[in-house]
Design a protein around this motif. Structure first.
Motif, PDB file in Angstrom:
ATOM      1  N   ASN A  55       0.839  -1.199   0.000  1.00 49.36           N
ATOM      2  CA  ASN A  55       0.000   0.000   0.000  1.00 49.36           C
ATOM      3  C   ASN A  55       0.875   1.249   0.000  1.00 49.36           C
ATOM      4  OD1 ASN A  55      -2.484  -1.347   0.142  1.00 49.36           O
ATOM      5  ND2 ASN A  55      -2.385  -1.488   2.378  1.00 49.36           N
ATOM      6  N   VAL A  56       0.399   2.284  -0.664  1.00 49.29           N
ATOM      7  CA  VAL A  56       1.049   3.595  -0.626  1.00 49.29           C
ATOM      8  C   VAL A  56      -0.027   4.644  -0.362  1.00 49.29           C
ATOM      9  CG1 VAL A  56       2.422   5.290  -1.884  1.00 49.29           C
ATOM     10  CG2 VAL A  56       2.800   2.858  -2.296  1.00 49.29           C
ATOM     11  N   SER A 104       3.611  12.668   8.755  1.00 52.25           N
ATOM     12  CA  SER A 104       3.707  11.955  10.033  1.00 52.25           C
ATOM     13  C   SER A 104       2.610  10.903  10.148  1.00 52.25           C
ATOM     14  CB  SER A 104       3.553  12.933  11.201  1.00 52.25           C
ATOM     15  OG  SER A 104       4.594  13.874  11.234  1.00 52.25           O
ATOM     16  N   GLU A 105       2.910   9.843  10.890  1.00 50.47           N
ATOM     17  CA  GLU A 105       1.895   8.827  11.163  1.00 50.47           C
ATOM     18  C   GLU A 105       0.828   9.418  12.076  1.00 50.47           C
ATOM     19  OE1 GLU A 105       1.530   4.237  12.827  1.00 50.47           O
ATOM     20  OE2 GLU A 105       3.399   5.377  13.106  1.00 50.47           O
ATOM     21  N   ILE A 106      -0.413   9.118  11.799  1.00 55.98           N
ATOM     22  CA  ILE A 106      -1.507   9.572  12.653  1.00 55.98           C
ATOM     23  C   ILE A 106      -1.470   8.756  13.942  1.00 55.98           C
ATOM     24  CG2 ILE A 106      -4.020   9.751  12.894  1.00 55.98           C
ATOM     25  CD1 ILE A 106      -2.837  11.737  10.914  1.00 55.98           C
ATOM     26  N   ALA A 139      -4.266  11.337   4.983  1.00 57.06           N
ATOM     27  CA  ALA A 139      -4.098  10.464   3.821  1.00 57.06           C
ATOM     28  C   ALA A 139      -4.132   9.029   4.330  1.00 57.06           C
ATOM     29  CB  ALA A 139      -2.779  10.750   3.126  1.00 57.06           C
ATOM     30  N   PRO A 140      -5.220   8.291   4.079  1.00 56.29           N
ATOM     31  CA  PRO A 140      -5.349   6.947   4.647  1.00 56.29           C
ATOM     32  C   PRO A 140      -4.430   5.945   3.963  1.00 56.29           C
ATOM     33  CG  PRO A 140      -7.182   7.396   3.179  1.00 56.29           C
ATOM     34  CD  PRO A 140      -6.401   8.675   3.284  1.00 56.29           C
ATOM     35  N   GLU A 141      -4.123   4.875   4.636  1.00 56.50           N
ATOM     36  CA  GLU A 141      -3.306   3.807   4.076  1.00 56.50           C
ATOM     37  C   GLU A 141      -3.915   3.322   2.760  1.00 56.50           C
ATOM     38  OE1 GLU A 141      -1.622  -0.667   5.223  1.00 56.50           O
ATOM     39  OE2 GLU A 141      -2.751   0.520   6.695  1.00 56.50           O
ATOM     40  N   GLU A 143      -4.263   5.054   0.028  1.00 56.29           N
ATOM     41  CA  GLU A 143      -4.977   6.093  -0.726  1.00 56.29           C
ATOM     42  C   GLU A 143      -4.376   6.270  -2.119  1.00 56.29           C
ATOM     43  OE1 GLU A 143      -6.230  10.712   0.059  1.00 56.29           O
ATOM     44  OE2 GLU A 143      -4.092  10.209   0.161  1.00 56.29           O
ATOM     45  N   ASP A 144      -3.052   6.222  -2.235  1.00 54.65           N
ATOM     46  CA  ASP A 144      -2.372   6.415  -3.516  1.00 54.65           C
ATOM     47  C   ASP A 144      -2.427   5.133  -4.344  1.00 54.65           C
ATOM     48  OD1 ASP A 144      -0.817   7.270  -5.601  1.00 54.65           O
ATOM     49  OD2 ASP A 144       0.929   7.795  -4.403  1.00 54.65           O
ATOM     50  N   VAL A 145      -1.927   4.042  -3.773  1.00 52.46           N
ATOM     51  CA  VAL A 145      -1.888   2.746  -4.470  1.00 52.46           C
ATOM     52  C   VAL A 145      -2.189   1.656  -3.460  1.00 52.46           C
ATOM     53  CG1 VAL A 145      -0.470   1.127  -5.790  1.00 52.46           C
ATOM     54  CG2 VAL A 145      -0.121   3.587  -6.075  1.00 52.46           C
ATOM     55  N   GLU A 146      -2.996   0.679  -3.871  1.00 58.37           N
ATOM     56  CA  GLU A 146      -3.293  -0.459  -3.008  1.00 58.37           C
ATOM     57  C   GLU A 146      -2.389  -1.641  -3.352  1.00 58.37           C
ATOM     58  OE1 GLU A 146      -7.404  -1.379  -3.357  1.00 58.37           O
ATOM     59  OE2 GLU A 146      -8.062   0.405  -2.249  1.00 58.37           O
ATOM     60  N   GLU A 147      -2.038  -2.414  -2.328  1.00 59.80           N
ATOM     61  CA  GLU A 147      -1.226  -3.606  -2.538  1.00 59.80           C
ATOM     62  C   GLU A 147      -1.924  -4.543  -3.521  1.00 59.80           C
ATOM     63  OE1 GLU A 147       0.825  -7.277  -0.010  1.00 59.80           O
ATOM     64  OE2 GLU A 147      -0.331  -5.710   1.028  1.00 59.80           O
ATOM     65  N   GLY A 148      -1.158  -5.040  -4.525  1.00 55.43           N
ATOM     66  CA  GLY A 148      -1.710  -5.940  -5.524  1.00 55.43           C
ATOM     67  C   GLY A 148      -2.362  -5.241  -6.704  1.00 55.43           C
TER      68      GLY A 148
END
Length: 405
Positions: A55-56, A104-106, A139-141, A143-148
């Motif tokens: 994930n990105v 930063s991490e939420i 920006a949620p886990e 959000e840009d690209v999902e794993e797979g």
């Protein structure tokens, strides 16, 4: 080659479009693949589809500088009646806020970020002047690209931005097609590498063409000069038939020392000899043992123009690369261009500004041996076969043929 042809010259010339079609018919896309690192893969064509490895972003992150909060703790906040929250250092409990920066991490317990300009620290407390909704400025886990997620299909040519995206998803190597291998063979008994005597010429075409091959997405091997001798020419071609394309420079016309078309006809097939293109009529195209042979004229300008018209597309076809059009700019023609009906003419021009208007002035309309007319030009104007020329003052499209892509 018959003495009659040598004496008469080219009786008939093949149109550029027809010649290109015949070259396309004898050019085969190679299927060799290789694993390459992302740095090495720039400009290469993918042989396999590529999917994301992670994930990105791979965590929920702050999209703004500010304070991580529970959105419900900000409801009703305004500049006149700010909500007061406690400043914490890690987790966000009800009524807490934690300082965060972009990326930063939420922290646990938070579900929104108040922008730094919408809050003010007062001692150990935070005044919040604007309410935020759940998920705002986060920006949620994934959000840009999902794993797979599939990112690119086979056949996609990789750009620098693609490489950055692939790295961000955990991809470090890709399977790509090898760059097409092009053997560049300069020919001519008059050619030398340096210190020319009268009657000798410094070899430049092989250097120019080999560098163009690299710029166009190929792997060029720049060979030593081969003299005008049938045995030597045949041997040079035979020794390079493992290339995807062989390109020779010089000796492609119909004179006594123009032997390469005759050599190719003996060991393979000449599919075109003489093209209605100016400058550069004496180009020849052929094939030997399934390897296309592009025989470029020896005059430097004619050599370059024919390389752009025939070698460049053949290289793209062999490598599965897109044949993009050159960028063009419009300009007012500063001087009339003459052209022969039936020939596709390429006129080198310099660009300048006059009274805020872009002007294209021909550097030279003829003279296929004057290399400076290309090297010192900003591009060329292409005059179609149906035209007798272009009038001074007309708007023309100037092709930037040396564009890097």
């Amino acid at each position: 080659m018959s003495d009659l042809l040598r004496d008469a010259g080219f009786k008939e010339l093949t149109r550029v479009s027809t010649a290109r079609t015949r070259l396309r018919d004898v050019t085969t896309r190679h299927e060799r693949t290789v694993r390459r690192s992302l740095v090495e893969a720039d400009g290469c064509v993918l042989a396999e589809a590529v999917t994301s490895g992670q994930n990105v972003p791979h965590y929920d992150r702050a999209a703004m500088d500010g304070f991580a909060v529970r959105a419900e703790d900000t409801f009703g906040a305004s500049s006149r009646a700010p909500n007061l929250l406690r400043v914490a250092s890690d987790e966000v409990a009800p009524g807490d806020a934690v300082r965060v920066h972009t990326g930063s991490e939420i922290p646990p317990g938070a579900d929104a970020v108040v922008m730094v300009e919408h809050a003010e620290l007062v001692g150990d407390d935070l005044e919040v002047f604007d309410a935020v909704a759940e998920g705002e400025n986060v920006a949620p886990e994934g959000e840009d690209v999902e794993e797979g997620q599939q990112l690119y299909e086979a056949g996609h040519r990789l750009r620098p931005s693609d490489l950055g995206l692939l790295k961000s998803t955990g991809v470090r190597e890709v399977t790509v097609y090898e760059l097409p291998r092009v053997a560049v063979i300069p020919t001519g008994e008059e050619l030398v590498e340096e210190n020319p005597e009268p009657g000798e010429v410094i070899e430049t075409n092989g250097l120019t063409i080999s560098r163009l091959v690299e710029r166009w997405g190929g792997d060029a091997s720049y060979h030593d000069i081969v003299t005008d001798d049938e045995t030597s020419l045949r041997e040079a071609v035979d020794n390079n038939l493992d290339s995807d394309i062989i390109v020779t420079t010089g000796g492609s016309s119909v004179g006594e020392r123009d032997l390469i078309p005759e050599v190719i006809a003996e060991i393979g097939e000449v599919v075109v000899h003489g093209v209605a293109l100016k400058p550069g009529h004496p180009v020849a195209l052929g094939v030997v043992a399934d390897t296309p042979i592009i025989m470029l004229p020896g005059y430097p300008v004619a050599c370059i123009i024919n390389a752009v018209q025939f070698l460049r597309p053949a290289l793209k076809w062999a490598g599965g690369l897109p044949l993009d059009s050159f960028p063009t700019v419009e300009a007012r023609l500063g001087r009339k261009i003459h052209s022969d009906v039936g020939d596709r003419t390429f006129v080198r021009v310099r660009l300048s500004e006059e009274d805020g208007e872009r002007v294209a002035t021909p550097t030279r309309a003829s003279g296929s041996g004057v290399l400076s007319s290309v090297a010192l030009a900003d591009g060329w104007v292409e005059v179609p076969e149906s035209s007798e020329g272009i009038a001074s003052g007309d708007t023309v499209a100037v092709q930037n043929w040396e564009w890097l892509a």
